[in-house]
Motif scaffolding. Structure first.
Motif, PDB file in Angstrom:
ATOM      1  N   ASP A 294      62.561  -1.684 -77.924  1.00 48.25           N
ATOM      2  CA  ASP A 294      63.218  -0.553 -78.566  1.00 48.25           C
ATOM      3  C   ASP A 294      64.125  -1.028 -79.682  1.00 48.25           C
ATOM      4  O   ASP A 294      64.202  -2.223 -79.983  1.00 48.25           O
ATOM      5  N   VAL A 295      64.831  -0.075 -80.298  1.00 49.71           N
ATOM      6  CA  VAL A 295      65.686  -0.411 -81.430  1.00 49.71           C
ATOM      7  C   VAL A 295      66.812  -1.365 -81.028  1.00 49.71           C
ATOM      8  O   VAL A 295      67.240  -2.212 -81.823  1.00 49.71           O
ATOM      9  N   ASP A 296      67.296  -1.257 -79.799  1.00 45.21           N
ATOM     10  CA  ASP A 296      68.347  -2.170 -79.347  1.00 45.21           C
ATOM     11  C   ASP A 296      67.862  -3.612 -79.348  1.00 45.21           C
ATOM     12  O   ASP A 296      68.605  -4.531 -79.713  1.00 45.21           O
ATOM     13  N   TRP A 299      67.592  -4.794 -83.003  1.00 48.80           N
ATOM     14  CA  TRP A 299      68.940  -5.004 -83.534  1.00 48.80           C
ATOM     15  C   TRP A 299      69.548  -6.302 -82.983  1.00 48.80           C
ATOM     16  O   TRP A 299      70.134  -7.089 -83.729  1.00 48.80           O
ATOM     17  N   ARG A 325      59.239   5.003 -85.304  1.00 46.03           N
ATOM     18  CA  ARG A 325      60.450   5.508 -84.643  1.00 46.03           C
ATOM     19  C   ARG A 325      61.577   4.468 -84.697  1.00 46.03           C
ATOM     20  O   ARG A 325      62.728   4.800 -85.007  1.00 46.03           O
ATOM     21  N   ILE A 326      61.242   3.205 -84.424  1.00 45.84           N
ATOM     22  CA  ILE A 326      62.264   2.157 -84.450  1.00 45.84           C
ATOM     23  C   ILE A 326      62.811   1.960 -85.857  1.00 45.84           C
ATOM     24  O   ILE A 326      64.022   1.798 -86.050  1.00 45.84           O
ATOM     25  N   ARG A 328      63.059   4.215 -88.223  1.00 48.02           N
ATOM     26  CA  ARG A 328      63.957   5.336 -88.517  1.00 48.02           C
ATOM     27  C   ARG A 328      65.305   5.142 -87.822  1.00 48.02           C
ATOM     28  O   ARG A 328      66.373   5.391 -88.403  1.00 48.02           O
ATOM     29  N   GLN A 329      65.263   4.667 -86.586  1.00 51.04           N
ATOM     30  CA  GLN A 329      66.511   4.423 -85.851  1.00 51.04           C
ATOM     31  C   GLN A 329      67.305   3.287 -86.491  1.00 51.04           C
ATOM     32  O   GLN A 329      68.544   3.340 -86.535  1.00 51.04           O
ATOM     33  N   SER A 331      67.344   2.576 -89.675  1.00 46.77           N
ATOM     34  CA  SER A 331      67.956   3.134 -90.884  1.00 46.77           C
ATOM     35  C   SER A 331      69.284   3.799 -90.559  1.00 46.77           C
ATOM     36  O   SER A 331      70.295   3.589 -91.248  1.00 46.77           O
ATOM     37  N   ARG A 332      69.285   4.599 -89.501  1.00 44.39           N
ATOM     38  CA  ARG A 332      70.527   5.292 -89.115  1.00 44.39           C
ATOM     39  C   ARG A 332      71.580   4.293 -88.649  1.00 44.39           C
ATOM     40  O   ARG A 332      72.770   4.426 -88.968  1.00 44.39           O
ATOM     41  N   ARG A 333      71.166   3.284 -87.919  1.00 42.73           N
ATOM     42  CA  ARG A 333      72.123   2.335 -87.373  1.00 42.73           C
ATOM     43  C   ARG A 333      72.754   1.482 -88.478  1.00 42.73           C
ATOM     44  O   ARG A 333      73.955   1.177 -88.429  1.00 42.73           O
ATOM     45  N   ARG A 336      75.362   3.642 -89.985  1.00 46.57           N
ATOM     46  CA  ARG A 336      76.448   3.925 -89.050  1.00 46.57           C
ATOM     47  C   ARG A 336      77.414   2.757 -88.942  1.00 46.57           C
ATOM     48  O   ARG A 336      78.622   2.944 -88.735  1.00 46.57           O
TER      49      ARG A 336
END
Length: 357
Positions: A294-296, A299, A325-326, A328-329, A331-333, A336
């Motif tokens: 996942d995105v975690d 990252w 999906r990852i 896109r996540q 990009s937001r992270r 943030r």
């Protein structure tokens, strides 16, 4: 929706049969210009904040598909269209071979893992080269992963790798020497530095001699002892390689013979990444693969010093749009956390390596 389809339909069928069906579907998508362009526009990473450059190659996003899915370079465009930032095809051998006897691919659903003993089943370097020469209808970074033909004895391994490299290096955005699969007898013995040095040097001569100089990386196993990880890192620096991919599948598991990928590999893969980063700093590109779900996970690998991240088993369990999906996540992270680019994340939690050997 995908989880329901997986548990109620796909899980009931033989894993390799589903794999081949999926490859054919993406190969068909790769051959449909309008559809793949529409999908690429909708799902591929387009955020400028995710763009990065590694070993002179520009990537639209850090998450790519690891080698093992597209063994014959048949469907890279289709895979890129659903969100992957790059696609590593192969493992491709100089000569075509059928691989190991079936069954050779097994799901461990509760562990979100897969065991494979495919054995580099592929049609050979010449067949892959014909596909790689085709004009790409959508932008996609294609890495080519090469391995040893099973019937070739160890003393002829260098010549075998060189033959594959001569066919494929001019057509690859980057080239990977795979000496870490557990499914070709004796292959992992080539990770010993005394055997690896002449092999990598010979393949590097080929890669350096292509018209635009093809970047060269080596892929290592998670089962190497820490001192052997260090030795390979030092060798990569000595020879002027462009990077290291860590890690392949592990043989440290119970159950069917073969290499285990997925969630159980997460901890060791991250451990090897951190050790490599401490050893080489930012002098080599590090590509982290193994247990990425996942995105975690993506990252965390970036923070630990990975330039790029790859997944495969995570895609099996995450569904067709997993990579999109990852991204896109991510990009937001990035925003943030106040970053303007994903490159600002890379190595942020890694130790200072200015004094690394």
């Amino acid at each position: 929706m995908y989880r329901l389809v997986f548990t109620q339909v796909l899980q009931r069928f033989d894993a390799e049969a589903v794999h081949h069906l999926t490859v054919r579907a993406f190969a068909l998508l790769s051959a449909l210009p309008l559809l793949k362009r529409l999908l690429h526009r909708a799902f591929a990473p387009h955020d400028p904040a995710l763009r990065l450059t590694a070993f002179g190659v520009h990537f639209p996003g850090p998450l790519g598909l690891a080698a093992g899915f597209d063994k014959d370079a048949a469907c890279a465009e289709g895979v890129a269209a659903v969100g992957f930032g790059h696609v590593e095809v192969g493992t491709i051998t100089a000569h075509g071979q059928p691989g190991n006897p079936r069954p050779r691919l097994f799901r461990l659903v509760r562990q979100r893992a897969v065991i494979n003993r495919m054995g580099f089943n592929n049609a050979g370097a010449a067949a892959a080269a014909r596909r790689l020469r085709r004009t790409r209808g959508v932008p996609v970074v294609v890495g080519v992963n090469i391995g040893k033909t099973k019937v070739v004895p160890e003393q002829e391994a260098v010549a075998d790798y060189v033959a594959g490299a001569k066919e494929l290096a001019p057509l690859a955005d980057y080239l990977v020497v795979n000496v870490s699969s557990p499914n070709t007898p004796g292959l992992r013995d080539l990770q010993a530095v005394s055997k690896l040095r002449p092999l990598l040097a010979a393949v590097k001569d080929v890669a350096d001699g292509t018209p635009r100089r093809t970047p060269l990386l080596v892929k290592i196993a998670p089962d190497l002892a820490d001192e052997d990880v260090d030795a390979v890192a030092d060798l990569a620096l000595e020879l002027g390689l462009d990077g290291i991919i860590a890690t392949n599948t592990t043989i440290r598991h119970e159950g069917e013979t073969g290499g285990l990928s997925g969630r159980p590999l997460k901890s060791r893969s991250l451990e090897v990444l951190r050790r490599l980063r401490a050893r080489v700093g930012d002098r080599l590109a590090l590509v982290s693969v193994g247990g990425v779900e996942d995105v975690d996970d993506v990252w965390e690998r970036l923070l630990a010093g990975a330039t790029l991240v790859q997944g495969y088993t995570g895609w099996v369990y995450g569904g067709p749009l997993w990579a999109s999906r990852i991204h896109r996540q991510l990009s937001r992270r990035v925003r943030r956390h106040g970053f303007s680019s994903i490159t600002e994340v890379i190595g942020r939690t890694a130790p200072d390596t200015r004094d690394a050997r």
